[in-house]
Design a protein around this motif. Structure first.
Motif, short mmCIF file in Angstrom:
data_model
loop_
_atom_site.label_atom_id
_atom_site.label_comp_id
_atom_site.label_asym_id
_atom_site.label_seq_id
_atom_site.Cartn_x
_atom_site.Cartn_y
_atom_site.Cartn_z
N LEU A 1 -22.09 -13.91 19.76
CA LEU A 1 -21.94 -15.07 18.88
C LEU A 1 -23.26 -15.77 18.64
CD1 LEU A 1 -19.98 -17.13 17.45
CD2 LEU A 1 -19.98 -18.39 19.63
N THR A 2 -23.56 -16.04 17.37
CA THR A 2 -24.67 -16.91 17.01
C THR A 2 -24.10 -18.30 16.76
OG1 THR A 2 -26.03 -15.14 16.05
CG2 THR A 2 -26.46 -17.39 15.29
N TRP A 3 -24.71 -19.34 17.35
CA TRP A 3 -24.20 -20.69 17.15
C TRP A 3 -25.34 -21.70 17.18
CZ3 TRP A 3 -24.97 -24.44 20.88
CH2 TRP A 3 -25.27 -24.01 22.17
N VAL A 4 -25.07 -22.84 16.59
CA VAL A 4 -26.02 -23.96 16.60
C VAL A 4 -25.24 -25.25 16.85
CG1 VAL A 4 -27.68 -22.86 15.05
CG2 VAL A 4 -25.84 -24.27 14.10
N PRO A 5 -25.90 -26.28 17.39
CA PRO A 5 -25.27 -27.60 17.45
C PRO A 5 -24.91 -28.04 16.04
CG PRO A 5 -27.22 -27.54 18.85
CD PRO A 5 -27.24 -26.28 18.04
N PHE B 1 -22.78 -15.50 6.24
CA PHE B 1 -23.02 -15.23 7.65
C PHE B 1 -22.11 -16.12 8.50
CE2 PHE B 1 -25.45 -16.20 11.58
CZ PHE B 1 -25.51 -14.93 12.11
N SER B 2 -21.40 -15.51 9.46
CA SER B 2 -20.46 -16.24 10.30
C SER B 2 -21.12 -16.66 11.60
CB SER B 2 -19.24 -15.35 10.60
OG SER B 2 -18.25 -16.06 11.30
N PHE B 3 -21.03 -17.96 11.92
CA PHE B 3 -21.67 -18.49 13.11
C PHE B 3 -20.84 -19.62 13.69
CE2 PHE B 3 -23.10 -21.04 9.59
CZ PHE B 3 -23.20 -22.33 10.09
N GLY B 4 -21.12 -19.98 14.92
CA GLY B 4 -20.40 -21.05 15.58
C GLY B 4 -20.98 -22.40 15.25
N CYS B 5 -20.12 -23.29 14.80
CA CYS B 5 -20.47 -24.69 14.58
C CYS B 5 -20.00 -25.41 15.84
CB CYS B 5 -19.76 -25.20 13.33
SG CYS B 5 -20.01 -26.95 12.95
N VAL B 6 -20.93 -25.68 16.76
CA VAL B 6 -20.60 -26.13 18.11
C VAL B 6 -20.87 -27.61 18.28
CG1 VAL B 6 -21.25 -25.90 20.55
CG2 VAL B 6 -20.87 -23.85 19.15
N GLY B 7 -19.87 -28.35 18.75
CA GLY B 7 -20.02 -29.78 18.95
C GLY B 7 -20.25 -30.18 20.38
N SER B 8 -19.89 -29.33 21.34
CA SER B 8 -20.09 -29.67 22.74
C SER B 8 -20.21 -28.39 23.57
CB SER B 8 -18.94 -30.53 23.26
OG SER B 8 -17.69 -29.88 23.07
N SER B 9 -20.89 -28.52 24.71
CA SER B 9 -21.14 -27.33 25.53
C SER B 9 -21.39 -27.74 26.97
CB SER B 9 -22.35 -26.55 24.99
OG SER B 9 -23.55 -27.30 25.18
N ILE B 10 -21.38 -26.74 27.83
CA ILE B 10 -21.79 -26.88 29.22
C ILE B 10 -22.92 -25.89 29.47
CG2 ILE B 10 -21.08 -26.70 31.65
CD1 ILE B 10 -18.24 -27.28 30.78
N ARG B 11 -24.07 -26.41 29.88
CA ARG B 11 -25.24 -25.59 30.28
C ARG B 11 -25.82 -24.76 29.15
NH1 ARG B 11 -22.92 -23.25 36.07
NH2 ARG B 11 -22.33 -25.28 36.92
N GLU B 12 -25.49 -25.03 27.93
CA GLU B 12 -26.08 -24.32 26.78
C GLU B 12 -26.51 -25.36 25.76
OE1 GLU B 12 -26.95 -21.37 26.63
OE2 GLU B 12 -25.80 -20.35 28.18
N PRO B 13 -27.79 -25.72 25.75
CA PRO B 13 -28.18 -26.94 25.04
C PRO B 13 -28.65 -26.81 23.59
CG PRO B 13 -29.88 -26.29 26.58
CD PRO B 13 -28.80 -25.28 26.70
N ILE B 14 -29.17 -25.67 23.16
CA ILE B 14 -29.84 -25.71 21.85
C ILE B 14 -29.36 -24.66 20.85
CG2 ILE B 14 -31.94 -26.73 22.79
CD1 ILE B 14 -33.25 -23.95 22.56
N GLY B 15 -28.55 -23.73 21.22
CA GLY B 15 -28.10 -22.69 20.29
C GLY B 15 -28.59 -21.32 20.69
#
Length: 490
Positions: free
Chosen positions: A96-100, A216-230
């Motif tokens: 998975l590719t994702w960004v905050p 391009f399909s990617f994760g739109c991430v609003g919160s995380s644990i121990r993964e800070p920048i994408g």
């Protein structure tokens, strides 16, 4: 970032509350981590890969700059129209590719010092991109991120019949997901679709110019644990960046700068995708090749075999090599064993009792005294007090033995000394402390997300790949290594 991905179905209301929660800012510092002082919705999207599969891209090579960070390597992603730019970790150990992303601030729990900055984390704003939409429930990417073999699939929970989403006809947006990594890391978000812009060249000859890949399909991430920048996922799964862009039929390569360039944006080295990545990786070009092993259980990741480890300037011979356990030379039918090539894990992890025997052998041949206090402070297992009258203390001037990895197929990779030992103190009283930057493979997989009862037997981390060009030749099914000064190639 750490390889073994388990997808958990979480009640949508719980995910939504996480996804919209408040937050602040970049990658976790564990006790064994060492600070080296370095550097939307507008219309429903109909899945189409026509542009990506067109002849326009048949001879395209992608070349992107990679920078060193405190515990990994960063790639710039240009997402949306107009592009919004994000620095993300390059990770061969996930897909998975994702960004905050989102309308509220980004929340990252247990992210250590890197997330304590008063500067807010850059976030992708879907409303600011004219080409953005949510991915659909029936798309192959939604099915992949949601573990579709579960009868309580969230697509069904939002009112979509199973036949509809398996046929790609469900008109509902893909529900929020939970995506986990080894070491307890977790991200919560939703799948989005948008353009990603990279730098390409036809045949690797024409000047580099921006190339836009739509949808391009990617994760739109609003919160995380121990993964800070994408993260940019470079595994072999459907969701990964090279897979979506059509480069898994060829391959890619990277040449990681030394960690001394961390946080220095003026020094970069290339990530290359396409034929250009394979053109210089020939048997007579100095590359050391080893077969790419296959795992039926974990087919999305890059495995190689390790036959042994030796110390010394000559790389050792068969008689002086410490033989690795048989589990490291191959992957069994349950997906256990082998060595995972994982740029998302910082240090190389080896299993006991093999690792313990290597530590004992190394301590016996090194002519320097141990620094027990530094071992306790850093969490590394071997630290030595090395004489040095004045900085910089060149690696070639000390008597720490080079470490060679004897790979399946007969190749021997002698690691650059700075990829094995690193000065963790300044020169004081004509002494500098250098530590072996390998670690023990946890029984439960630890940082690597496997090992022990299941998963890889060992992990080759990014620190040991610095100043080594690595090519993933997916045509021939092999991985190649060439020690070199990656700053020269930058």
């Amino acid at each position: 970032m750490h390889p073994f991905i388990h997808i958990y179905i979480i009640l949508l209301c719980i995910i939504s509350s996480f996804f919209n929660s408040q937050a602040t800012d970049t990658k976790p510092q564990t006790q064994s981590s060492l600070v080296l002082g370095l550097s939307h919705v507008r219309s429903l999207y109909t899945p189409s890969m026509t542009l990506l599969n067109s002849t326009k891209y048949d001879f395209l090579d992608i070349v992107e700059p990679v920078t060193a960070y405190t515990d990994g390597y960063l790639l710039s992603l240009n997402l949306g129209t107009p592009p919004q730019v994000f620095q993300v970790y390059l990770d061969t150990g996930s897909d998975l590719t994702w960004v905050p992303c989102g309308t509220s601030s980004y929340q990252c729990m247990e992210c250590g010092d890197q997330h304590s900055s008063s500067k807010p984390t850059p976030m992708f704003l879907p409303s600011q991109s004219s080409s953005n939409t949510w991915d659909l429930c029936g798309s192959r990417f939604c099915v992949d991120v949601h573990s579709s073999d579960n009868r309580f699939d969230p697509c069904a929970a939002v009112g979509c019949a199973i036949p509809a989403f398996t046929s790609g006809l469900c008109p509902r947006p893909c529900p929020p997901f939970s995506y986990t990594y080894g070491g307890g890391a977790l991200v919560l978000g939703s799948l989005a679709r948008d353009s990603v812009t990279l730098h390409g060249s036809i045949h690797g000859i024409d000047p580099l110019s921006p190339v836009e890949f739509p949808g391009f399909s990617f994760g739109c991430v609003g919160s995380s644990i121990r993964e800070p920048i994408g993260i940019a996922g470079f595994g072999k799964g459907t969701l990964s960046l090279p897979s979506q862009l059509g480069f898994l039929g060829k391959g890619f390569s990277h040449c990681f700068l030394g960690f001394r360039f961390a946080r220095n944006p003026n020094f970069t080295s290339p990530l290359v995708m396409g034929d250009l990545a394979l053109s210089s990786a020939t048997d007579d070009g100095g590359f050391i090749f080893t077969p790419m092993l296959k795992s039926v259980t974990y087919p999305n990741f890059y495995y190689i075999g390790l036959e042994g480890v030796s110390f010394g300037a000559d790389g050792g011979s068969a008689s002086t090599m410490a033989a690795a356990p048989p589990s490291l030379s191959g992957v069994d039918s349950q997906g256990n064993g082998g060595v995972l090539v994982d740029t998302g894990t910082t240090y190389t992890h080896l299993p006991d009792p093999f690792y313990a025997s290597l530590l004992a052998s190394l301590a016996a041949v090194v002519p320097y005294g141990r620094s027990r206090d530094m071992e306790a402070r850093t969490g590394f297992d071997l630290c030595f007090r090395v004489p040095c009258t004045r900085a910089p203390c060149a690696a070639e001037d000390d008597e720490l033995p080079p470490i060679s990895l004897h790979l399946a197929g007969g190749g021997r990779l002698t690691l650059p000394k700075l990829s094995s030992y690193y000065p963790v103190t300044a020169v004081r009283d004509s002494v500098v402390v250098k530590c072996l930057l390998f670690q023990r493979m946890d029984d439960d997989g630890g940082d690597a997300g496997g090992g022990g009862a299941s998963g890889p037997g060992a992990v080759l981390g990014s620190f040991q790949m610095q100043n080594v060009e690595v090519v993933y030749d997916l045509v021939a099914g092999r991985v190649g290594f060439l020690p070199r000064d990656c700053a020269v190639r930058a």
